[in-house]
Design an enzyme around this catalytic site. Structure first.
Site: not given
Ligand code: PLP
Length: 406
Positions: A225, A202, A199, A122, A363
């Site tokens: 999430k 997900q 990270d 992401h 994203c």
């Molecule tokens: N990393 C991953 C794999 C994500 O799917 C997301 C959001 O979709 C993020 C980071 C960013 O998360 P947030 O917008 O809650 O900070």
């Protein structure tokens, strides 16, 4: 297994109608819906003990602080961290990674050092590292994935060098849904003395997470999430590493003593929690995790596994639909394109059928570009979704295809 109707009743929004039809919510990778227990907990904070934490001497403030610190304990146990000192509350994954990119960069990264990110990350796990590399004159390297969405981990043997400081990898990816082979990745990184950031945005809601057993150096996730309020999240770090990092933001609550000549910082984790935190949200996060424990994470995982095999088989058998990301190890995500149809048009028609999905680049532009595309339609499901909803979704795709290709 749990009783799905009882589970669904815990999420009031699932009972609502959009355009006169029962909502089918398949955008869970973007954000999840909230159970009544979490909604009630937030209300409880504001109705019963709202007061700024860690500061005031009042009974009310002590109650609120206790609830906040109890939420930290729940997170600590949920991911099996060794100590609550290792749990820093943030406003989400993005904030946690930016915090780490600044602090890790300051402490561990020098000119010419390397940071490795994966092609399937992401933007939140790419851009902060790019910014940090620019600031520190370091080099950003990329671990690619193959066409099924699996990382080419064999390349780590040459990609990781004595200049590599950190490897950043998703537990599960947000477009392809691949569950990355973290055992192998962490082992290879540690053999070369490279730290690993995972990270979990997900991952945590779908995959068993044990930061201690898996030996992650850093782990981040977002509350929203995992059925918790927005504006909440966590940075986990091994205590000896967090101890070495400088603070990111300065302000109240992160300092022991301040004079114009000298400032001393609070102990972990408060050193990284400057200013009034989203304590009501963090308390809600604790409640969301307690709710999941009550339902049973093992039950959730086996229900989702069954739903995912059903959904992937059904969606991929629709003529003219191609799913990107066919790894053998996937969470409940299907990102796909339909021959001759723009993803945004498909998303709009599905919305008119009361089916909520995500469309576009999600994203994760490098991932979408890997397939030579400008965007995809993404359906993502979780333990409150049903096979009937997947059936309706597939019928929706068929109808949208007819409408859009006529
Ligand atoms: N990393 C991953 C794999 C994500 O799917 C997301 C959001 O979709 C993020 C980071 C960013 O998360 P947030 O917008 O809650 O900070």
């Amino acid at each position: 297994m749990f009783d799905i109707e009882n589970v669904r009743a815990d999420f009031p929004i699932l009972g609502r109608e959009i355009y006169g039809r029962r909502l089918i919510y398949l955008d869970n990778a973007a954000t999840t819906q909230k159970p009544l227990r979490v909604i009630a907990k937030i209300r409880e904070v504001y109705e019963l003990y709202n007061s700024n934490i860690h500061r005031s001497v009042s009974r009310l403030a002590a109650m609120c602080t206790d609830e906040y610190e109890n939420a930290r304990k729940i997170v600590c146990e949920f991911i099996n961290a060794k100590s609550t000192h290792e749990i820093v509350f943030t406003s989400g994954t993005t904030a946690a990674i930016n915090l780490l990119a600044f602090a890790f960069g300051e402490k561990f990264v020098n000119r010419g050092d390397e940071i490795v990110v994966c092609e399937s990350e992401h933007h939140s796990n790419i851009v902060p590292w790019k910014l940090m590399c620019e600031r520190k004159n370091a080099v950003l390297k990329v671990l690619p994935f193959d066409d099924s969405g699996d990382l080419k981990t064999e390349l780590l043997d040459t990609l990781l060098t004595e200049r590599t400081r950190l490897l950043c990898v998703a537990q599960a990816t947000n477009v392809l849904g691949t569950v990355n082979p973290l055992d192998e990745i962490v082992r290879k990184a540690h053999e070369k003395g490279v730290y690993v950031l995972v990270d979990g945005a997900q991952g945590i809601q779908h995959v068993k997470t044990d930061v201690n057993a898996c030996d992650f150096d850093f782990y981040v996730f977002s509350g929203h999430k995992i059925y918790a309020p927005t504006g909440t999240g966590v940075l986990y770090g091994k205590e000896h590493l967090l101890e070495q990092l400088p603070p990111w933001q300065g302000g109240g609550d992160m300092v022991k003593n301040v004079s114009f000549a000298e400032t001393s910082y609070s102990d972990l984790p408060f050193k990284f929690e400057a200013g009034t935190s989203n304590y009501a949200g963090a308390i809600g996060l604790g409640e969301a995790l307690s709710y999941l424990i009550y339902i049973g994470m093992d039950k959730i995982h086996s229900y989702e596994k069954d739903l995912t095999s059903y959904a992937l088989e059904k969606i991929s058998s629709i003529p003219g639909i191609t799913i990107c990301g066919t790894s053998a190890s996937k969470i409940g995500i299907a990102s796909f394109f339909a021959d001759g149809i723009h993803h945004a048009d498909m998303g709009e028609i599905l919305d008119k059928m009361s089916i909520a999905v995500r469309t576009g680049r999600m994203c994760a532009e490098p991932t979408v570009h890997h397939f030579g595309l400008t965007g995809l339609v993404r359906a993502s499901w979780t333990f409150y979704n049903t096979k009937q909803e997947i059936d309706s979704f597939c019928e929706g795709i068929e109808k949208a295809k007819k409408i859009l290709t006529n």
